[in-house]
Write a protein that holds these residues in place. Structure first.
Motif, PDB file in Angstrom:
ATOM      1  N   SER A   1      39.982  38.498  46.793  1.00  0.00           N
ATOM      2  CA  SER A   1      41.002  39.465  47.193  1.00  0.00           C
ATOM      3  C   SER A   1      41.677  40.092  45.979  1.00  0.00           C
ATOM      4  CB  SER A   1      42.046  38.767  48.073  1.00  0.00           C
ATOM      5  OG  SER A   1      43.070  39.654  48.421  1.00  0.00           O
ATOM      6  N   ALA A   2      42.024  39.240  44.982  1.00  0.00           N
ATOM      7  CA  ALA A   2      42.658  39.768  43.762  1.00  0.00           C
ATOM      8  C   ALA A   2      41.707  40.691  43.016  1.00  0.00           C
ATOM      9  CB  ALA A   2      43.103  38.615  42.867  1.00  0.00           C
TER      10      ALA A   2
ATOM     11  N   LEU B   1      39.261  42.514  44.303  1.00  0.00           N
ATOM     12  CA  LEU B   1      39.130  43.786  45.026  1.00  0.00           C
ATOM     13  C   LEU B   1      40.363  44.671  44.815  1.00  0.00           C
ATOM     14  CD1 LEU B   1      37.563  42.560  48.387  1.00  0.00           C
ATOM     15  CD2 LEU B   1      36.487  44.084  46.719  1.00  0.00           C
ATOM     16  N   ASP B   2      41.552  44.065  44.865  1.00  0.00           N
ATOM     17  CA  ASP B   2      42.774  44.852  44.636  1.00  0.00           C
ATOM     18  C   ASP B   2      42.803  45.417  43.217  1.00  0.00           C
ATOM     19  OD1 ASP B   2      43.452  44.231  47.169  1.00  0.00           O
ATOM     20  OD2 ASP B   2      45.020  42.782  46.659  1.00  0.00           O
ATOM     21  N   THR B   3      42.369  44.603  42.246  1.00  0.00           N
ATOM     22  CA  THR B   3      42.310  45.084  40.866  1.00  0.00           C
ATOM     23  C   THR B   3      41.294  46.204  40.724  1.00  0.00           C
ATOM     24  OG1 THR B   3      42.907  42.881  40.070  1.00  0.00           O
ATOM     25  CG2 THR B   3      41.924  44.396  38.474  1.00  0.00           C
ATOM     26  N   ALA B   4      40.160  46.084  41.429  1.00  0.00           N
ATOM     27  CA  ALA B   4      39.145  47.146  41.384  1.00  0.00           C
ATOM     28  C   ALA B   4      39.697  48.439  41.984  1.00  0.00           C
ATOM     29  CB  ALA B   4      37.895  46.695  42.137  1.00  0.00           C
ATOM     30  N   LEU B   5      40.443  48.325  43.100  1.00  0.00           N
ATOM     31  CA  LEU B   5      41.020  49.525  43.710  1.00  0.00           C
ATOM     32  C   LEU B   5      41.999  50.190  42.767  1.00  0.00           C
ATOM     33  CD1 LEU B   5      41.680  48.292  47.378  1.00  0.00           C
ATOM     34  CD2 LEU B   5      39.866  49.799  46.572  1.00  0.00           C
ATOM     35  N   LEU B   6      42.832  49.380  42.116  1.00  0.00           N
ATOM     36  CA  LEU B   6      43.810  49.957  41.190  1.00  0.00           C
ATOM     37  C   LEU B   6      43.121  50.543  39.956  1.00  0.00           C
ATOM     38  CD1 LEU B   6      46.853  50.310  41.107  1.00  0.00           C
ATOM     39  CD2 LEU B   6      46.977  48.282  39.666  1.00  0.00           C
ATOM     40  N   SER B   7      42.050  49.886  39.506  1.00  0.00           N
ATOM     41  CA  SER B   7      41.315  50.411  38.352  1.00  0.00           C
ATOM     42  C   SER B   7      40.708  51.771  38.666  1.00  0.00           C
ATOM     43  CB  SER B   7      40.211  49.431  37.934  1.00  0.00           C
ATOM     44  OG  SER B   7      40.761  48.184  37.575  1.00  0.00           O
TER      45      SER B   7
ATOM     46  N   TRP C   1      36.886  43.968  53.930  1.00  0.00           N
ATOM     47  CA  TRP C   1      38.040  44.591  54.583  1.00  0.00           C
ATOM     48  C   TRP C   1      39.157  43.597  54.866  1.00  0.00           C
ATOM     49  CZ3 TRP C   1      38.232  49.672  54.412  1.00  0.00           C
ATOM     50  CH2 TRP C   1      37.037  50.363  54.211  1.00  0.00           C
ATOM     51  N   HIS C   2      38.816  42.325  55.145  1.00  0.00           N
ATOM     52  CA  HIS C   2      39.871  41.330  55.336  1.00  0.00           C
ATOM     53  C   HIS C   2      40.389  40.796  54.011  1.00  0.00           C
ATOM     54  CE1 HIS C   2      38.702  40.230  59.769  1.00  0.00           C
ATOM     55  NE2 HIS C   2      39.197  41.439  59.631  1.00  0.00           N
ATOM     56  N   ALA C   3      39.559  40.824  52.988  1.00  0.00           N
ATOM     57  CA  ALA C   3      39.974  40.281  51.685  1.00  0.00           C
ATOM     58  C   ALA C   3      40.814  41.294  50.899  1.00  0.00           C
ATOM     59  CB  ALA C   3      38.746  39.891  50.876  1.00  0.00           C
ATOM     60  N   ALA C   4      40.430  42.546  50.928  1.00  0.00           N
ATOM     61  CA  ALA C   4      41.172  43.561  50.158  1.00  0.00           C
ATOM     62  C   ALA C   4      42.499  43.875  50.850  1.00  0.00           C
ATOM     63  CB  ALA C   4      40.330  44.822  50.035  1.00  0.00           C
ATOM     64  N   SER C   5      43.443  44.369  50.046  1.00  0.00           N
ATOM     65  CA  SER C   5      44.769  44.732  50.573  1.00  0.00           C
ATOM     66  C   SER C   5      45.096  46.175  50.190  1.00  0.00           C
ATOM     67  CB  SER C   5      45.833  43.789  50.024  1.00  0.00           C
ATOM     68  OG  SER C   5      45.483  42.451  50.233  1.00  0.00           O
ATOM     69  N   PRO C   6      44.315  47.132  50.722  1.00  0.00           N
ATOM     70  CA  PRO C   6      44.549  48.523  50.306  1.00  0.00           C
ATOM     71  C   PRO C   6      45.939  49.032  50.664  1.00  0.00           C
ATOM     72  CG  PRO C   6      43.035  48.399  52.180  1.00  0.00           C
ATOM     73  CD  PRO C   6      43.213  47.013  51.687  1.00  0.00           C
TER      74      PRO C   6
ATOM     75  N   VAL D   1      52.435  35.373  34.665  1.00  0.00           N
ATOM     76  CA  VAL D   1      51.759  35.904  35.850  1.00  0.00           C
ATOM     77  C   VAL D   1      50.496  35.114  36.148  1.00  0.00           C
ATOM     78  CG1 VAL D   1      50.523  37.874  36.786  1.00  0.00           C
ATOM     79  CG2 VAL D   1      52.697  38.192  35.613  1.00  0.00           C
ATOM     80  N   ILE D   2      49.723  34.826  35.085  1.00  0.00           N
ATOM     81  CA  ILE D   2      48.486  34.082  35.297  1.00  0.00           C
ATOM     82  C   ILE D   2      48.791  32.678  35.838  1.00  0.00           C
ATOM     83  CG2 ILE D   2      46.511  33.048  34.128  1.00  0.00           C
ATOM     84  CD1 ILE D   2      46.565  35.395  32.221  1.00  0.00           C
ATOM     85  N   ASP D   3      49.799  32.003  35.233  1.00  0.00           N
ATOM     86  CA  ASP D   3      50.112  30.649  35.669  1.00  0.00           C
ATOM     87  C   ASP D   3      50.731  30.644  37.058  1.00  0.00           C
ATOM     88  OD1 ASP D   3      49.206  29.824  33.272  1.00  0.00           O
ATOM     89  OD2 ASP D   3      51.173  29.684  32.337  1.00  0.00           O
ATOM     90  N   GLY D   4      51.491  31.682  37.337  1.00  0.00           N
ATOM     91  CA  GLY D   4      52.235  31.674  38.593  1.00  0.00           C
ATOM     92  C   GLY D   4      51.404  32.079  39.789  1.00  0.00           C
ATOM     93  N   THR D   5      50.397  32.871  39.605  1.00  0.00           N
ATOM     94  CA  THR D   5      49.664  33.380  40.760  1.00  0.00           C
ATOM     95  C   THR D   5      48.197  32.990  40.781  1.00  0.00           C
ATOM     96  OG1 THR D   5      49.036  35.413  39.643  1.00  0.00           O
ATOM     97  CG2 THR D   5      51.164  35.402  40.789  1.00  0.00           C
ATOM     98  N   ASN D   6      47.709  32.365  39.692  1.00  0.00           N
ATOM     99  CA  ASN D   6      46.279  32.079  39.595  1.00  0.00           C
ATOM    100  C   ASN D   6      45.453  33.342  39.799  1.00  0.00           C
ATOM    101  OD1 ASN D   6      46.466  29.299  39.097  1.00  0.00           O
ATOM    102  ND2 ASN D   6      46.857  28.918  41.272  1.00  0.00           N
ATOM    103  N   ALA D   7      45.930  34.430  39.235  1.00  0.00           N
ATOM    104  CA  ALA D   7      45.215  35.693  39.384  1.00  0.00           C
ATOM    105  C   ALA D   7      43.846  35.599  38.751  1.00  0.00           C
ATOM    106  CB  ALA D   7      46.000  36.831  38.728  1.00  0.00           C
ATOM    107  N   VAL D   8      42.964  36.465  39.211  1.00  0.00           N
ATOM    108  CA  VAL D   8      41.584  36.382  38.749  1.00  0.00           C
ATOM    109  C   VAL D   8      41.465  36.665  37.254  1.00  0.00           C
ATOM    110  CG1 VAL D   8      41.089  38.792  39.277  1.00  0.00           C
ATOM    111  CG2 VAL D   8      39.226  37.137  39.227  1.00  0.00           C
TER     112      VAL D   8
END
Length: 333
Positions: free
Chosen positions: A74-75, A77-83, A173-178, A277-284
């Motif tokens: 999910s993270a 896909l959201d990063t890809a959309l923003l990119s 579609w369920h994983a992304a958060s457009p 941010v990385i420690d707090g959210t475990n972002a990709v």
């Protein structure tokens, strides 16, 4: 308000090639490249009899991923959309930069200013329409086109998943958060407009002041001033680092239009915040695009003194632009 609305329509009619069609072509080219990459990958896979895997086979993705792994997808896909939004934003920067440089100069150059001056339109209204077009109208158009491009991107990914017997509703579609991404992009628009006010003011001032070559007036004085300050050591007398002028004057006047440029602090990109941010959210990943998605980063610009000092400076330069707009026509050669 009716007059102001017509002024905005005039700006769109005269510059829709940059505000609209340049964005459409950019989005189309990006999508074509993505679709071509998918097609080439499928053809090569078929010829080489290879299997596409990402640790596990694609067909097993939707059934073998844990909840934590789905969060990573999910993270991503959201990063890809923003990119993807960066491509229209890059085009928007150049379009707005040169639009502002010519906004109050071109009609003096071709003498059409005499016609506009004969209409019951105030100079304040004219400058305000140019500012509104650059700060609100053009970014909103880029935002709308970006939404269409991101939806098309998700559709391309869905087709790719279907070709590999993966359910796109589960993995895409369920994983992304457009909707969340679009909400945050929309909130970024007024914040970015406030941050860019020094650039809007400076470029409109040069456009209203210059008798010729407004781009030279916009850049050369800042370059020469920076050169003089560097070689005279003036900043050292005030215990300021040599980069102070570059970041607080040169970049604020010329490059504040760059999207999310307020993320760049005096120490470069804030590495401590990246770690949090990385420690707090475990972002990709700790990519800047992921960080921009955080609400605290979006609103952090409003708490910085540089924001409001820049707003004050921008308003002062816009007032000067109105002054020269009112007087420059008589002395234009």
């Amino acid at each position: 308000m009716k007059t102001f609305g017509w002024l905005l329509k005039r700006e769109y009619w005269e510059h829709r090639g940059g505000f609209f069609w340049a964005q459409v072509w950019t989005a189309g080219i990006v999508l074509l490249l993505i679709a071509s990459a998918v097609i080439v990958g499928e053809v090569l896979q078929d010829k080489l009899h290879a299997t596409v895997t990402v640790g596990v086979s694609l067909s097993a993705l939707s059934t073998s991923l844990s909840q934590e792994q789905m969060s990573v997808v999910s993270a991503a896909l959201d990063t890809a959309l923003l990119s993807l939004s960066l491509f229209p934003q890059i085009v928007l920067f150049f379009v707005v930069f040169f639009y502002l440089l010519g906004a109050l100069y071109d009609d003096r150059k071709d003498r059409s200013v005499l016609f506009w001056k004969s209409l019951p339109i105030s100079d304040v209204g004219t400058v305000a329409s140019k500012l509104f077009t650059a700060a609100i109208t053009a970014p909103l158009m880029a935002f709308a086109i970006t939404i269409v491009m991101q939806l098309a991107f998700l559709l391309i990914l869905s087709v790719f998943m279907l070709l590999h017997n993966v359910n796109p509703m589960t993995l895409i579609w369920h994983a992304a958060s457009p909707l969340t991404v679009w909400t945050k992009m929309l909130v970024l628009l007024p914040i970015s407009a406030l941050w860019a006010l020094p650039s809007y003011g400076w470029l409109l001032l040069c456009s209203s002041f210059a008798r010729s070559r407004p781009i030279a007036w916009a850049i050369l004085p800042l370059v020469l001033l920076g050169w003089a300050i560097t070689f005279s050591g003036l900043l050292q007398n005030f215990a300021l680092p040599s980069s102070w002028y570059l970041r607080n004057v040169f970049m604020r006047l010329l490059l504040s239009i760059v999207p999310a440029s307020w993320l760049w602090t005096e120490n470069g990109f804030d590495k401590s915040a990246i770690g949090q941010v990385i420690d707090g959210t475990n972002a990709v990943s700790g990519s800047r695009e992921t960080l921009v998605l955080q609400w605290n980063w979006i609103f952090s610009a409003l708490t910085r003194p540089e924001m409001w000092i820049g707003v004050a400076a921008g308003i002062a330069m816009l007032a000067a632009a109105v002054y020269f707009r009112r007087r420059r026509i008589e002395s234009l050669n």
